[in-house]
Design a protein around this motif. Structure first.
Motif, PDB file in Angstrom:
ATOM      1  N   GLY A 190     -42.632  22.218  72.089  1.00  0.00           N
ATOM      2  CA  GLY A 190     -43.717  21.328  72.494  1.00  0.00           C
ATOM      3  C   GLY A 190     -43.211  20.121  73.248  1.00  0.00           C
ATOM      4  N   LYS A 191     -42.059  19.616  72.840  1.00  0.00           N
ATOM      5  CA  LYS A 191     -41.466  18.461  73.519  1.00  0.00           C
ATOM      6  C   LYS A 191     -41.056  18.829  74.936  1.00  0.00           C
ATOM      7  N   ASN A 192     -40.642  20.083  75.092  1.00  0.00           N
ATOM      8  CA  ASN A 192     -40.197  20.517  76.416  1.00  0.00           C
ATOM      9  C   ASN A 192     -41.368  20.800  77.346  1.00  0.00           C
ATOM     10  N   THR A 193     -42.486  21.289  76.762  1.00  0.00           N
ATOM     11  CA  THR A 193     -43.621  21.683  77.597  1.00  0.00           C
ATOM     12  C   THR A 193     -44.705  20.612  77.644  1.00  0.00           C
ATOM     13  N   THR A 194     -44.501  19.541  76.842  1.00  0.00           N
ATOM     14  CA  THR A 194     -45.457  18.418  76.748  1.00  0.00           C
ATOM     15  C   THR A 194     -46.855  18.887  76.359  1.00  0.00           C
ATOM     16  N   GLN A 195     -46.946  19.999  75.592  1.00  0.00           N
ATOM     17  CA  GLN A 195     -48.237  20.514  75.150  1.00  0.00           C
ATOM     18  C   GLN A 195     -48.428  20.367  73.649  1.00  0.00           C
ATOM     19  N   LEU A 196     -47.525  19.669  72.992  1.00  0.00           N
ATOM     20  CA  LEU A 196     -47.572  19.597  71.538  1.00  0.00           C
ATOM     21  C   LEU A 196     -48.696  18.697  71.020  1.00  0.00           C
ATOM     22  N   ALA A 197     -48.840  17.532  71.623  1.00  0.00           N
ATOM     23  CA  ALA A 197     -49.749  16.531  71.069  1.00  0.00           C
ATOM     24  C   ALA A 197     -51.215  16.893  71.303  1.00  0.00           C
ATOM     25  N   ILE A 198     -52.032  16.657  70.300  1.00  0.00           N
ATOM     26  CA  ILE A 198     -53.475  16.759  70.438  1.00  0.00           C
ATOM     27  C   ILE A 198     -54.016  15.388  70.056  1.00  0.00           C
ATOM     28  N   ASN A 199     -55.171  15.000  70.604  1.00  0.00           N
ATOM     29  CA  ASN A 199     -55.658  13.652  70.332  1.00  0.00           C
ATOM     30  C   ASN A 199     -56.107  13.531  68.885  1.00  0.00           C
ATOM     31  N   GLU A 200     -56.236  12.285  68.455  1.00  0.00           N
ATOM     32  CA  GLU A 200     -56.502  12.006  67.039  1.00  0.00           C
ATOM     33  C   GLU A 200     -57.842  12.590  66.597  1.00  0.00           C
ATOM     34  N   LYS A 201     -58.830  12.579  67.468  1.00  0.00           N
ATOM     35  CA  LYS A 201     -60.149  13.105  67.124  1.00  0.00           C
ATOM     36  C   LYS A 201     -60.074  14.599  66.833  1.00  0.00           C
ATOM     37  N   GLU A 202     -59.412  15.322  67.743  1.00  0.00           N
ATOM     38  CA  GLU A 202     -59.260  16.773  67.537  1.00  0.00           C
ATOM     39  C   GLU A 202     -58.490  17.064  66.254  1.00  0.00           C
ATOM     40  N   HIS A 203     -57.473  16.256  66.007  1.00  0.00           N
ATOM     41  CA  HIS A 203     -56.649  16.427  64.816  1.00  0.00           C
ATOM     42  C   HIS A 203     -57.498  16.263  63.546  1.00  0.00           C
ATOM     43  N   ASN A 204     -58.296  15.208  63.500  1.00  0.00           N
ATOM     44  CA  ASN A 204     -59.131  14.953  62.327  1.00  0.00           C
ATOM     45  C   ASN A 204     -60.190  16.027  62.148  1.00  0.00           C
ATOM     46  N   GLU A 205     -60.728  16.514  63.268  1.00  0.00           N
ATOM     47  CA  GLU A 205     -61.746  17.571  63.195  1.00  0.00           C
ATOM     48  C   GLU A 205     -61.151  18.862  62.630  1.00  0.00           C
ATOM     49  N   GLU A 206     -59.958  19.201  63.084  1.00  0.00           N
ATOM     50  CA  GLU A 206     -59.304  20.416  62.596  1.00  0.00           C
ATOM     51  C   GLU A 206     -58.945  20.299  61.124  1.00  0.00           C
ATOM     52  N   LEU A 207     -58.480  19.122  60.723  1.00  0.00           N
ATOM     53  CA  LEU A 207     -58.111  18.904  59.329  1.00  0.00           C
ATOM     54  C   LEU A 207     -59.341  19.020  58.423  1.00  0.00           C
TER      55      LEU A 207
ATOM     56  N   ILE B  32     -58.866  28.209  64.699  1.00  0.00           N
ATOM     57  CA  ILE B  32     -57.855  27.253  65.148  1.00  0.00           C
ATOM     58  C   ILE B  32     -56.588  28.053  65.436  1.00  0.00           C
ATOM     59  N   PRO B  33     -55.992  27.903  66.597  1.00  0.00           N
ATOM     60  CA  PRO B  33     -54.787  28.677  66.924  1.00  0.00           C
ATOM     61  C   PRO B  33     -53.706  28.548  65.848  1.00  0.00           C
ATOM     62  N   VAL B  34     -53.006  29.637  65.592  1.00  0.00           N
ATOM     63  CA  VAL B  34     -51.963  29.644  64.559  1.00  0.00           C
ATOM     64  C   VAL B  34     -50.953  28.536  64.789  1.00  0.00           C
ATOM     65  N   ARG B  35     -50.615  28.323  66.049  1.00  0.00           N
ATOM     66  CA  ARG B  35     -49.612  27.298  66.382  1.00  0.00           C
ATOM     67  C   ARG B  35     -50.089  25.913  65.945  1.00  0.00           C
ATOM     68  N   ASN B  36     -51.350  25.586  66.277  1.00  0.00           N
ATOM     69  CA  ASN B  36     -51.909  24.286  65.898  1.00  0.00           C
ATOM     70  C   ASN B  36     -52.051  24.148  64.383  1.00  0.00           C
ATOM     71  N   LEU B  37     -52.486  25.241  63.758  1.00  0.00           N
ATOM     72  CA  LEU B  37     -52.684  25.218  62.313  1.00  0.00           C
ATOM     73  C   LEU B  37     -51.351  25.059  61.590  1.00  0.00           C
ATOM     74  N   SER B  38     -50.332  25.724  62.085  1.00  0.00           N
ATOM     75  CA  SER B  38     -49.001  25.627  61.483  1.00  0.00           C
ATOM     76  C   SER B  38     -48.468  24.201  61.582  1.00  0.00           C
ATOM     77  N   LEU B  39     -48.655  23.581  62.748  1.00  0.00           N
ATOM     78  CA  LEU B  39     -48.225  22.194  62.929  1.00  0.00           C
ATOM     79  C   LEU B  39     -49.024  21.252  62.029  1.00  0.00           C
ATOM     80  N   LEU B  40     -50.332  21.531  61.900  1.00  0.00           N
ATOM     81  CA  LEU B  40     -51.203  20.694  61.088  1.00  0.00           C
ATOM     82  C   LEU B  40     -50.768  20.680  59.627  1.00  0.00           C
TER      83      LEU B  40
END
Length: 378
Positions: free
Chosen positions: A255-272, A301-309
């Motif tokens: 994610g650090k290499n592709t700059t696609q890791l971060a999601i905004n705080e709103k999306e994060h809270n909604e997924e949680l 929720i994509p597995v990748r996002n859920l795993s990070l969450l």
């Protein structure tokens, strides 16, 4: 003479048991055919290696006896492949895996000019001075390097597989990985003793080497019986994982290499919130074989996002995350006076566990008490 008879007797017993168990593994109906075949092959190689002790009894020629002893070079590579097959459900044997037989080939090619290809008198002379023969010394060094390489390799695979399992699964496979880890430790101890035995073999104390040889055979017998007992009493022990799954630390790195890791705080809270509501309302944790893919598909929720969450943001393995809901559910049952007659065993199955040991471990980790003690404190 008694020592020789004991050596032959133990060798016959181990050979028979190893061959019998290998036959059982090859014929039993199971979903884990490749794992069974690889371990059966490991046992057959063990039986062949041990049969070298029966050379005088079976009138085996010197060429065959030495060739049989070189089968040791195949044992650990096969065990290594067995560990891979147990850990990963999508593991398949490929032509590249033939490279694991390279040391076996080298060990025999080195012996070709001055042993296999010479007359009987030269063979006898070679064996009479075996401790000083450079070919034999080289093979022993090669053997010990190989031992260290494959044992370390097996532990690395098990360590990675356990991490992947904890981040993606919530069943009982962690117990199979822990047991396989213990089994690998036992084999490591066995080969370490074999190393010590070989060192004494080239010293002025060959009797110590012979004594250790008998001890090794007894140890090998115990290991085989241990495996047989475990396999027969836990036919569903081995449930493998997908080798394509990545560790969270690798996902973060990508994610650090592709700059696609971060999601905004709103999306994060909604997924949680979506995840927590799903866990409370639908209680998917009651499924003992729940995986992160199951949850991902259910809440979209994509597995990748859920795993990070779960594994990164909440700083919990998926395994512990799911078990926390199971324990909370178990605590509610234990507090319910109307269910005071429900046994601990019934409760653990009701809340999604399928092992008493994993339930007790998770419950104590979560509450500081065992389920029985917790019930008594209420």
């Amino acid at each position: 003479m008694d020592k020789i008879n004991l050596l032959v007797t133990i060798s016959i017993i181990i050979t028979f048991i190893a061959l019998f168990l290998s036959f059982f593994l090859l014929t039993v109906k199971t979903a884990h055919k490749l794992s069974n075949r690889l371990f059966a092959f490991f046992l057959v190689l063990t039986a062949i290696d041990i049969s070298a002790n029966l050379g005088d009894l079976l009138a085996i020629s010197l060429n065959v006896r030495v060739f049989i002893s070189s089968f040791f070079f195949l044992q650990l590579p096969v065990f290594y492949l067995y560990v891979l097959s147990v850990c990963y459900s999508d593991f398949k044997l490929k032509p590249k895996h033939l490279l694991h037989g390279l040391t076996f080939l080298i060990a025999n090619l080195i012996l070709l000019p001055r042993f296999y290809a010479v007359d009987l008198e030269s063979k006898i002379s070679f064996l009479a001075n075996i401790s000083s023969m450079p070919e034999v010394q080289f093979n022993h060094i090669l053997m010990h390097i190989q031992m260290a390489f494959y044992i370390v390799g097996a532990f690395m695979i098990l360590r990675k597989a356990k991490k992947i399992y904890l981040e993606n699964y919530a069943g009982a496979s962690i117990e199979s990985l822990n047991w396989l880890f213990q089994f690998t430790i036992a084999l490591s101890a066995f080969y370490f003793i074999a190393l010590v035995k070989n060192i004494f073999k080239f010293t002025q104390y060959p009797n110590i080497s012979e004594g250790l040889k008998i001890g090794l055979l007894l140890f090998e017998l115990i290991i085989i019986f241990w495996y047989l007992f475990k396999a027969l009493n836990n036919p569903g022990l081995f449930r493998t994982i997908d080798s394509k799954l990545k560790l969270v630390q690798h996902i973060i790195s990508e994610g650090k290499n592709t700059t696609q890791l971060a999601i905004n705080e709103k999306e994060h809270n909604e997924e949680l919130l979506k995840l927590q509501q799903y866990m409370v309302e639908k209680k998917p944790f009651l499924n003992p074989s729940l995986t992160i893919q199951d949850v991902s598909a259910a809440i979209e929720i994509p597995v990748r996002n859920l795993s990070l969450l779960i594994n990164h943001t909440l700083e919990q393995h998926f395994y512990d995350f799911v078990n926390s809901y199971r324990i909370e559910n178990a605590m509610e049952i234990l507090k319910d006076d109307t269910k005071s007659k429900v046994t601990i065993l019934e409760i653990l199955y009701d809340v999604g566990f399928n092992s008493k040991s994993s339930f007790n471990t998770a419950f104590k980790k979560h509450t500081g008490y065992t389920p029985t003690v917790y019930r008594k404190t209420l």
